[in-house]
Enzyme design. Sequence first.
Site, mmCIF file in Angstrom:
data_model
loop_
_atom_site.group_PDB
_atom_site.id
_atom_site.type_symbol
_atom_site.label_atom_id
_atom_site.label_comp_id
_atom_site.label_asym_id
_atom_site.label_seq_id
_atom_site.Cartn_x
_atom_site.Cartn_y
_atom_site.Cartn_z
ATOM 1 C CG ASN A 95 -6.572 18.197 16.791
ATOM 2 O OD1 ASN A 95 -7.314 17.239 17.075
ATOM 3 N ND2 ASN A 95 -5.790 18.140 15.697
ATOM 4 C CD1 TRP A 96 -7.484 16.587 23.441
ATOM 5 C CD2 TRP A 96 -9.089 15.211 24.086
ATOM 6 N NE1 TRP A 96 -8.124 16.976 24.730
ATOM 7 C CE2 TRP A 96 -9.265 16.051 25.170
ATOM 8 C CE3 TRP A 96 -10.078 13.982 24.275
ATOM 9 C CZ2 TRP A 96 -10.034 15.933 26.177
ATOM 10 C CZ3 TRP A 96 -10.857 13.920 25.392
ATOM 11 C CH2 TRP A 96 -10.738 14.817 26.421
ATOM 12 C CE LYS A 97 -2.879 16.446 15.994
ATOM 13 N NZ LYS A 97 -1.531 16.401 15.261
ATOM 14 C CG HIS A 154 -5.790 18.738 11.083
ATOM 15 N ND1 HIS A 154 -4.606 17.837 10.790
ATOM 16 C CD2 HIS A 154 -5.402 19.516 12.376
ATOM 17 C CE1 HIS A 154 -3.837 17.862 11.773
ATOM 18 N NE2 HIS A 154 -4.172 18.855 12.653
ATOM 19 C CD GLU A 184 -2.626 14.831 12.086
ATOM 20 O OE1 GLU A 184 -3.646 14.655 12.700
ATOM 21 O OE2 GLU A 184 -1.577 15.239 12.387
ATOM 22 C CD GLU A 234 -2.967 22.988 13.084
ATOM 23 O OE1 GLU A 234 -2.627 22.903 14.182
ATOM 24 O OE2 GLU A 234 -3.470 22.161 12.354
ATOM 25 N N GLY A 268 3.660 17.710 15.113
ATOM 26 C CA GLY A 268 3.947 16.379 15.545
ATOM 27 C C GLY A 268 5.549 16.357 15.450
ATOM 28 C CB SER A 286 5.950 21.388 17.334
ATOM 29 O OG SER A 286 5.852 20.178 16.707
ATOM 30 N N GLY A 322 -1.861 20.118 19.613
ATOM 31 C CA GLY A 322 -2.030 18.594 19.540
ATOM 32 C C GLY A 322 -1.468 17.985 20.631
ATOM 33 N N GLY A 323 -0.294 17.447 20.588
ATOM 34 C CA GLY A 323 0.381 16.467 21.520
ATOM 35 C C GLY A 323 0.184 17.124 22.999
HETATM 36 P P1 PGA Z 1 1.133 19.081 17.458
HETATM 37 O O1 PGA Z 1 -0.273 19.175 16.391
HETATM 38 O O2 PGA Z 1 0.855 20.351 18.542
HETATM 39 O O3 PGA Z 1 1.250 17.792 18.066
HETATM 40 O O4 PGA Z 1 2.277 19.605 16.564
HETATM 41 C C1 PGA Z 1 -0.974 20.283 16.252
HETATM 42 C C2 PGA Z 1 -2.403 19.958 15.323
HETATM 43 O O5 PGA Z 1 -2.113 18.995 14.495
HETATM 44 O O6 PGA Z 1 -3.325 20.514 15.167
#
Ligand code: PGA
Length: 254
Positions: A12-14, A98, A100, A170, A176, A215, A236-237
């Site tokens: 997930n590049w966000k 998601h 967010e 999640e 994050g 994470s 994500g990251g």
């Molecule tokens: P993260 O994000 O790996 O940066 O914690 C995961 C996600 O939001 O899908």
Amino acid sequence: MASSRSAWIGGNWKMHGSLADNAALLAALREGLSDAAESEVVLFVPFPYLDQVSRLLAGTALALGAQDVSAKAKGAYTGEVAATMLADFGCRYALVGHSERRQLHGETDEQVAEKFGAALAAGIRPVLCLGETLAEREAGKTEEVVIRQLEAVLNLHGAAAFQDAVLAYEPVWAIGTGRVAAPDEAEAVHRLLRERMAKADASVATALRIVYGGSVKADNAPLLFAKPNIDGGLIGGASLEAKDFLAICRAANF
Ligand code: PGA
């Protein structure tokens, strides 16, 4: 993960990337995953880059995904993107719900359930994201929250709709933050979700990929993916660095 299910990894590049950065990242991923014919690795990229990334992924084992999808088919919905538009660009998956989106854009369980249906109607596999906040966990409400989020979709669309879906657990407090759920802690929630699905349809529940996000890094992935009900991850990251993402993919046996 159980041997009956193939692993699934999402990146997930966000809201990250540029034409130049994407090209460099994809070149490194293509090279690193070139011998992984059976892998299911999906990249969830920002809308403007769907065209670029779909071209660069052609002929590879990597699949394309979107980070959100409109609940509506078409019409006066400024800024929204319909599932059929995503299908036009070769998207195989779309994230729905998601955290967010739920937290920053106020998406409700009902809206997430509608988005899930809109994706399926266009032939796109929804990745239903769910998870509790820190306050909910500390109040002992984790199970109640994730079951409520799952049932909002299950009650509207039925168990058969999950044949083509992926569930992503999640925990919001782990996204994050560098604070990953302990493997046993995550496994307990995954098992709970699978048991709830099994009450609706045992064979759909057995085949359903339930992946963990929050994470996930190269060093914690192996222990998470070793759990019987954790079938991969939503990253994500660490999906923005080829070396890290490839190491996580390898941890899922690609
Ligand atoms: P993260 O994000 O790996 O940066 O914690 C995961 C996600 O939001 O899908």
